[in-house]
Design a protein around this motif. Structure first.
Motif: not given
Length: 124
Positions: A66-76
């Motif tokens: 549901y949620k992905v922790h990413t510093s870039s804010g970009k992820s599939s």
């Protein structure tokens, strides 16, 4: 499949083989099917194909997360991406950890992943 994530034909072939096996197992054991924690990366054609196949064969599913922790804010990998400052359990105090985790909410820390706009709303 992981071998060619951007190639629709590869993903289609991989999925067709998997679904054939799933359906055989369902028939053999007379149980419902559930495919959990999968992604098709940013390949929209593959997403559309796979979800159509799953839904037309009554295969229940859940995408990777549901949620992905990413510093870039970009992820599939997730419907929502973002996050707050990570906790360091070795050096952060209890209060620091509490503050970081308390600030980590979907509405305040994550943004909707627009990749899914036309994929996950098809059945509505």
């Amino acid at each position: 499949g992981w071998d060619d994530i951007n190639n629709f034909e590869y993903q289609k072939s991989f999925t067709d083989k998997k679904v054939a096996d799933y359906l055989a197992q369902r028939e053999k054991f007379q149980v419902p099917l559930f495919v959990g924690e999968f992604t098709l990366f940013s390949n929209v054609d593959s997403w559309n194909y796979v979800l159509d196949i799953y839904e037309s064969n009554n295969i229940n599913y859940a995408i990777w997360t549901y949620k992905v922790h990413t510093s870039s804010g970009k992820s599939s990998w997730g419907i929502y991406t973002g996050g707050t400052e990570k906790v360091n359990p070795e050096s952060d105090s209890y209060d620091t950890i509490l503050n970081k985790w308390s600030a980590n909410s979907t509405i305040n820390s994550y943004k909707y992943n627009t990749l899914y706009d036309n994929i996950l709303t098809k059945g509505e």
